[in-house]
Each structure stands twice: as C-alpha cells, then as structure tokens.
Design an enzyme around this catalytic site. Structure first.
Site, PDB file in Angstrom:
ATOM      1  N   TYR B 120       0.734  -1.233  -0.035  1.00 19.88           N
ATOM      2  CA  TYR B 120       0.152  -0.062  -0.063  1.00 19.88           C
ATOM      3  C   TYR B 120       0.966   1.197   0.056  1.00 19.88           C
ATOM      4  O   TYR B 120       0.172   2.375   0.072  1.00 19.88           O
ATOM      5  CB  TYR B 120      -0.992   0.034   1.138  1.00 19.88           C
ATOM      6  CG  TYR B 120      -2.271  -0.831   1.139  1.00 19.88           C
ATOM      7  CD1 TYR B 120      -1.969  -2.294   1.204  1.00 19.88           C
ATOM      8  CD2 TYR B 120      -3.246  -0.511   0.751  1.00 19.88           C
ATOM      9  CE1 TYR B 120      -3.205  -3.224   0.987  1.00 19.88           C
ATOM     10  CE2 TYR B 120      -4.392  -1.294   0.598  1.00 19.88           C
ATOM     11  CZ  TYR B 120      -4.521  -2.678   0.718  1.00 19.88           C
ATOM     12  OH  TYR B 120      -5.232  -3.478   0.522  1.00 19.88           O
ATOM     13  N   LYS B 164       4.444 -13.819   5.302  1.00 19.76           N
ATOM     14  CA  LYS B 164       5.088 -14.859   4.253  1.00 19.76           C
ATOM     15  C   LYS B 164       6.456 -14.743   4.074  1.00 19.76           C
ATOM     16  O   LYS B 164       6.971 -14.226   2.979  1.00 19.76           O
ATOM     17  CB  LYS B 164       4.120 -14.652   2.908  1.00 19.76           C
ATOM     18  CG  LYS B 164       4.665 -15.375   1.853  1.00 19.76           C
ATOM     19  CD  LYS B 164       3.709 -16.724   1.580  1.00 19.76           C
ATOM     20  CE  LYS B 164       4.286 -17.757   0.553  1.00 19.76           C
ATOM     21  NZ  LYS B 164       3.748 -19.049   0.434  1.00 19.76           N
ATOM     22  N   ASP B 196      -0.730 -18.382   3.694  1.00 19.37           N
ATOM     23  CA  ASP B 196      -1.354 -19.198   2.866  1.00 19.37           C
ATOM     24  C   ASP B 196      -1.842 -20.344   3.880  1.00 19.37           C
ATOM     25  O   ASP B 196      -2.997 -20.943   3.501  1.00 19.37           O
ATOM     26  CB  ASP B 196      -0.383 -19.889   1.780  1.00 19.37           C
ATOM     27  CG  ASP B 196       0.960 -20.488   1.872  1.00 19.37           C
ATOM     28  OD1 ASP B 196       1.691 -19.900   2.936  1.00 19.37           O
ATOM     29  OD2 ASP B 196       1.430 -21.195   1.456  1.00 19.37           O
ATOM     30  N   ASP B 220      -6.167  -7.249   4.652  1.00 18.26           N
ATOM     31  CA  ASP B 220      -7.218  -7.072   3.649  1.00 18.26           C
ATOM     32  C   ASP B 220      -7.716  -8.271   3.116  1.00 18.26           C
ATOM     33  O   ASP B 220      -8.958  -8.279   3.437  1.00 18.26           O
ATOM     34  CB  ASP B 220      -6.430  -6.343   2.739  1.00 18.26           C
ATOM     35  CG  ASP B 220      -7.527  -6.115   1.428  1.00 18.26           C
ATOM     36  OD1 ASP B 220      -8.670  -5.531   1.923  1.00 18.26           O
ATOM     37  OD2 ASP B 220      -7.413  -6.282   0.162  1.00 18.26           O
ATOM     38  N   ASP B 224     -11.234 -10.276   4.971  1.00 15.39           N
ATOM     39  CA  ASP B 224     -12.248 -10.686   4.059  1.00 15.39           C
ATOM     40  C   ASP B 224     -12.732 -12.158   3.922  1.00 15.39           C
ATOM     41  O   ASP B 224     -13.736 -12.503   3.796  1.00 15.39           O
ATOM     42  CB  ASP B 224     -11.910  -9.914   2.569  1.00 15.39           C
ATOM     43  CG  ASP B 224     -12.396  -8.623   2.564  1.00 15.39           C
ATOM     44  OD1 ASP B 224     -12.641  -7.828   3.739  1.00 15.39           O
ATOM     45  OD2 ASP B 224     -13.004  -8.222   1.518  1.00 15.39           O
TER      46      ASP B 224
HETATM   47  C1  LIG Z   1     -10.911  -0.019  -1.154  1.00 17.53           C
HETATM   48  C2  LIG Z   1      -9.517  -0.694  -0.690  1.00 17.53           C
HETATM   49  C3  LIG Z   1      -8.498   0.190  -1.193  1.00 17.53           C
HETATM   50  C4  LIG Z   1      -9.464  -1.203   0.656  1.00 17.53           C
HETATM   51  C5  LIG Z   1      -8.247  -1.740   0.866  1.00 17.53           C
HETATM   52  O1  LIG Z   1      -7.596  -2.375   0.149  1.00 17.53           O
HETATM   53  O2  LIG Z   1      -7.587  -1.484   2.041  1.00 17.53           O
HETATM   54  C6  LIG Z   1     -10.746  -1.969   0.953  1.00 17.53           C
HETATM   55  O3  LIG Z   1     -10.567  -3.263   0.273  1.00 17.53           O
HETATM   56  C7  LIG Z   1     -10.703  -2.400   2.524  1.00 17.53           C
HETATM   57  O4  LIG Z   1     -10.027  -3.267   3.088  1.00 17.53           O
HETATM   58  O5  LIG Z   1     -11.162  -1.395   3.384  1.00 17.53           O
HETATM   59  C1  LIG Z   2       6.909 -23.170  -0.092  1.00 23.43           C
HETATM   60  C2  LIG Z   2       6.417 -22.032  -0.564  1.00 23.43           C
HETATM   61  C3  LIG Z   2       7.680 -21.118  -1.123  1.00 23.43           C
HETATM   62  C4  LIG Z   2       5.442 -22.342  -1.794  1.00 23.43           C
HETATM   63  C5  LIG Z   2       4.881 -20.997  -2.376  1.00 23.43           C
HETATM   64  O1  LIG Z   2       4.666 -19.892  -1.760  1.00 23.43           O
HETATM   65  O2  LIG Z   2       4.594 -21.117  -3.602  1.00 23.43           O
HETATM   66  C6  LIG Z   2       4.075 -23.099  -1.201  1.00 23.43           C
HETATM   67  O3  LIG Z   2       3.439 -22.353  -0.397  1.00 23.43           O
HETATM   68  C7  LIG Z   2       3.384 -23.337  -2.454  1.00 23.43           C
HETATM   69  O4  LIG Z   2       2.134 -22.907  -2.627  1.00 23.43           O
HETATM   70  O5  LIG Z   2       3.643 -24.290  -2.887  1.00 23.43           O
END
Ligand SMILES: CC(C)[C@H](C(=O)O)[C@@H](O)C(=O)O
Ligand SMILES: CC(C)[C@H](C(=O)O)[C@@H](O)C(=O)O
Lengths: 323, 323
Positions: B120, B164, B196, B220, B224
């Site tokens: 951001y 990450k 992840d 974010d 969500d």
């Molecule tokens: C509108 C967008 C820029 C905003 C963000 O990414 O922060 C929204 O998704 C949020 O989470 O309030």
């Molecule tokens: C281990 C890691 C680097 C890898 C990635 O982030 O791609 C894993 O999460 C995946 O999705 O295979």
C-alpha cells in the site's frame, strides 16, 4: 516414445507418497524411465545445500518431474525447481470429493497461478537499519503467456481474473489489462474480481467461480483458501507447466506428525501423477488414474486423514487394482 | 469533554447507514458534535476530486471520523483518509452472530492489520513497455508500533503473527522479527503462521485463532476471508487507529443494488460507532450499543440481508429502544 521422469521425494511423507505413486505409474506399463534426485532438509543437513545442482539439472533435463515435499527448506527447493522446469503457470485444482468432509462440498475450482514473478521475483533490499523493500515485478509478456494458456485451458468457457489493481494500479493493472486483452482476442469471456472480494465471495458460494487466473501470491493464498473449503490440502494435486518441461507436486507438505509410519495418504501425489500423464499426452491413462482414485475414495480403503485405518500400501494397491 | 466527529457518508448506502448511526449516537446524549464532509463518486463527478482537501482536513482535525462507503473511488477516498487520521492499525473483528447464517458460526477473530505500508505504500513505476514494478516497504518502526498496540489490545492473551517470510524474507522477515521481539519483551505469547497456511487452517477450524497481527495486504485479504466465514461483510465494523485520531467504517461497500431504497442494514456502521465510542473513552456506552445490536439481532426486527423485511429506520429505532 520414451519419457524420462525425475523423481524427487524430499522429506517426511514425500518419502512415502512418491514411491507409492511411482508404483501406480509403473503398473500402467508405459515407456517411462524414473530417475531419482535428492532435495530437502535432510540433504541440506548432509551437504549444506537444500537443492544440489545435479537435482536442479535433472529436473531441467527430464521430460517431467514428480516432487514430494520439503520441510523447512521448502522455499529453497520448490522455487528453484519451478524455475528449473521453466514453468510459467501453476495449475491448482480444488475440488471437493464425495464422501470427504468439506466446509463447502460444492467447491470445484481451478486456479491458474502466474508462476514466475510478482513478489516471488525476489528483489529485496535492506535500505536502512529501519527499512526493507521488495520489488514486485509484473510484465505484460508473462501475463500474456499465462492468459494464452488459460484461454486454451478453459476450452470455450470463461474465467475470472483476480487481482488487486485498485491498490497495485500499475503492476496488477498491467496484469489485468494483458489478461483481459488476450482473452478478448480469443473471444473468451472474463469477469474481474478484486482479491479481497474473492476471498469473501468464494466462502459464501464457491459455485460462482470455475477457473481463476491470478498473480503469483494471490494464487498461493487463494488456492490454499479453496483447499480449506474442500476439507484440507490432503487430496490436492498441482502442476507447474513450462514450454518443454513440467513439475508435479501434491499441495500438502511433509506432515512431520505422521511421517515414517507408512500411513500417509498417497492420493494427492497420485492425482498429481494423473496431471503428469495428461501433460505427456497419456490422457486416457490420466483419466483412468483419476477415476481409480475416485473409486477408492468412494469405496475405500481409506487412510486415517479420511477417517479410515488403511496404510499407504493398502490404498496404493487398491488404486492399482482399480486401473 | 466535547468531541468533534467528522461524518462522511460517501456513496450508495453510506447515505443511509451513516445518518441512521448518527441517530443512535445522538440518542446517547453525549457531548458529541457532528460535522459533515463529502467524498466519493458523486463528489468526483461534480468536482473532479473524490476526496476534497477540506474533507481530508476535517478528518485530520476531528477527534474521530465516521465514514460510510465509496463506490468506484473507494481507494482514492479511504487510503488518503486512513493517512489523514495517521492510523497505524486497522482493527477488523470478524465474529459470527447467533442466528446469522454462517459457514463457520464458531468464528470469533480480530485482525490487527498494519495500516501504512506493505504494497500500500504505493511506489510503482513503469520501467519499460513490458515491465512495471511496485516497491513494497516494511519498516521495523511501523511493525513495532503495531506490535506495541497488539500487546496492549490482547490484554494478557497471545496473538498469531501471519506473514509470508519464507518468500518475502527481508520485508516480512523484518515484520515478523520486530513483532515477535516486541511481544517477547512484553511477555506476550505469539505463534507464527504463514499466510497461505492460515487461509487453509482458518476455514478448517477458526477457533484455532483469536487475534491475528499481519501486514497490510494480508490483513485485507484474510479479514475478508473471515468475513466470508461469518456469512458476509454485512455486519462487520472496523477501526483505523492513530495516536491522536481515528476513523471508523463498516467493512461493506456501497451496495448499489439496494441503495436509495431505505432498506440497508445499519448494524455494521452502528457497531463501528461502538468502536468509536470505546476509542473516545465512552466504554460503557460502547458496550450498551453493542449489546443493543445483539439484542435486535436476536429478537428482530431484521433487514432483508438477514431474511427480514424491516427497513433501515425500523432497525435503527429498535436499536435505540434497546439502549
Ligand atoms: C478499497 C480498498 C483500497 C480497501 C483496501 O484494500 O484496504 C478495502 O478493500 C478495505 O479493506 O477497506
Ligand atoms: C513453499 C512456498 C515457497 C510455496 C509458495 O509460496 O509457492 C508453497 O506455499 C506453495 O504454494 O507451493
């Protein structure tokens, strides 16, 4: 035509699910030659390197690679291996199988994740005592290449483009514009969804989506979210596709809690091998393997992760018996 | 002590839920002065600017701001407003309320999202015809500030640090190290989860987590995702907290499909106002407002999004009657 398959078990249950899968592949009597390579935590402990050059070269020179999992060294192994096979797309299906406990049993998605750039391009700098930067890279060429693949992949259907171009205006904007332009040229329909909105919407109703085309980190996180909806990583295969080469791996990791006991579920790796067969042109055999896994899922035996008490060998044999 | 509250309705149902919420606040008879400011699509259409300087200044100079939603211009409005109030953390609770249809009714999480940097921070460049970059920024100082806040916020409990750092080693590594160090200094327990893996695990069992501290984009997307688990964005409040100033907003958007009909659910904004009251030191009133919303959720009336047929005014009056 003979094909050379690099086989890299890695750590933990990689050492169980990969041999099981090779057994399944061997039972098909195709002209496949398997060559083993080493990578992962154990190799690093022994040699100082998680991914020895000869393993990298083996993957680069084989027709396809089957990889298990690596522990702490996962990123040091899998990211260079994806590069070794020149893969530009990571295909991640997330499908709930009947009879498997899932938050959203109606989930049936495929993520086509850009596999070369984004935050993974990895230019990081410590600019001061207080501040580090990472340079996120997006190119039109990589985005177009992914989109060309996606257009072929969806075979007449549309796809969703997931991005965060409202914040990452130039980079994800470039990605979105390139993907949508290529799709338009091919007469493929697309709809655009912001990455955060996608996370909400896919939980509320995964049937809104089918194929999702997205940047690298978005694909990582959102496909793992979808894995959560189908009941976990346990059954999910994946493919890393390059022009002349490819690598196939289960999405799950080394599962240290059960490693070494011979009870790991080989199905995610067997399904990855089905993707490998399809990639090499053995589409009929690929379908047979997938169907065999589905039959065993429906009829048993099952490993402990699916509520059964069979071991890896029993499930592997059951799959082979169904072929 | 008198407080000045900037009130920015924005677009769509912002123009319905904000006046409803101001009514609730007025019914408490506190010494609050409300000053209106304009922002959003309509203002942009009229003046060329989505966020006029005087609205920015109003938010910066008020004791707190209550914001509704903006349409297409959301990023152009909310990102500068978060900066106007100097907010370093975005607090995003995601709690499933009894009687509300949720994928995971046991979800009860709070995200503490870093609110100033990460992707951001917005340094983007088109470096060639083919290539754009975005410079992701992480500082120790912003990470520590967030962590200090988190340690106070959790009040003796631990929290999860989601990042990450296996890929973004220097930037998310810096974030993780700073947050964990501050927590250690305060004797606050932390556990680390990769972004992840968090996405998978929170779907499988959200009760594994309580408070999550994470970088900006992770917050974010993952908040969500949690919104999806509790049944949607409809009831979720949020707070952007700075040292001397703060901004409160529902997580939902402008809901163009129902805007202008007087049927929007005001509860997310009323719950955001409860966070505002708490922030200004009216913690007893804050609790009363939250309890009133919970009572109306349990007993009705309900708006259409929750399966009822009451309009905004009826629900607002019912909340006021419970105070
Ligand atoms: C509108 C967008 C820029 C905003 C963000 O990414 O922060 C929204 O998704 C949020 O989470 O309030
Ligand atoms: C281990 C890691 C680097 C890898 C990635 O982030 O791609 C894993 O999460 C995946 O999705 O295979």
């Amino acid at each position: 035509m003979s094909h050379t398959i690099a086989v890299i078990e890695g750590d933990g249950i990689g050492q169980e699910v990969i041999p099981a899968t090779v057994k399944v592949l061997e039972s098909l009597d195709l002209d496949l030659e398997f060559v083993e390579g080493e990578a992962g935590d154990a190799v690093k402990a022994a040699t100082g390197e998680a991914l020895p050059q000869e393993t990298y070269d083996l993957a680069a020179e084989s027709d396809a690679t089957l990889f298990g999992a690596a522990g702490e060294t996962a990123a040091d192994v899998i990211l260079p291996l994806r590069e070794a096979v020149d893969s530009f797309v990571n295909i991640r299906p997330a499908k709930a199988y009947p009879g498997v406990d899932a938050v959203r049993p109606e989930t049936d998605l495929v993520f086509l994740r850009e596999n070369t750039e984004g935050v993974y391009s990895g230019h990081e700098d410590d600019l001061s005592e207080d501040l580090s930067t990472l340079t996120r890279v997006v190119t039109t060429s990589a985005s177009e290449k992914l989109a060309e693949f996606a257009c072929e992949y969806v075979d007449g259907e549309g796809f969703s483009v997931v991005h965060k171009a409202n914040v990452m205006r130039k980079t994800d904007g470039r990605f979105r514009d390139a993907v949508v332009r290529v799709a338009d040229d091919h007469g493929v329909e697309t709809d655009e969804v912001l990455m955060d909105a996608f996370a909400t919407r896919v939980c509320l109703d995964p049937t809104q989506f089918d194929t999702i085309v997205c940047p690298n980190l978005a694909g990582d996180v959102l496909s793992d979210l979808a894995a959560g909806l189908v009941g976990g990583l346990g059954l999910l295969p994946s493919a890393n596709i390059g022009d002349d080469n490819a690598l196939f791996e289960p999405v799950h990791g080394t599962a240290p809690d059960i490693a070494g006991q011979g009870v790991a579920n080989p199905m995610a790796t067997v399904l990855s091998a089905a993707m490998l067969l399809n990639h090499l042109g053995y589409s009929e055999e690929s379908d047979r393997v997938e169907t065999a896994v589905e039959t065993v899922l429906a009829e048993g035996p099952r490993t402990a992760d699916l509520g059964g008490d069979a071991d890896t060998d029993e499930v592997t044999q059951a799959i082979i018996d169904q072929l």
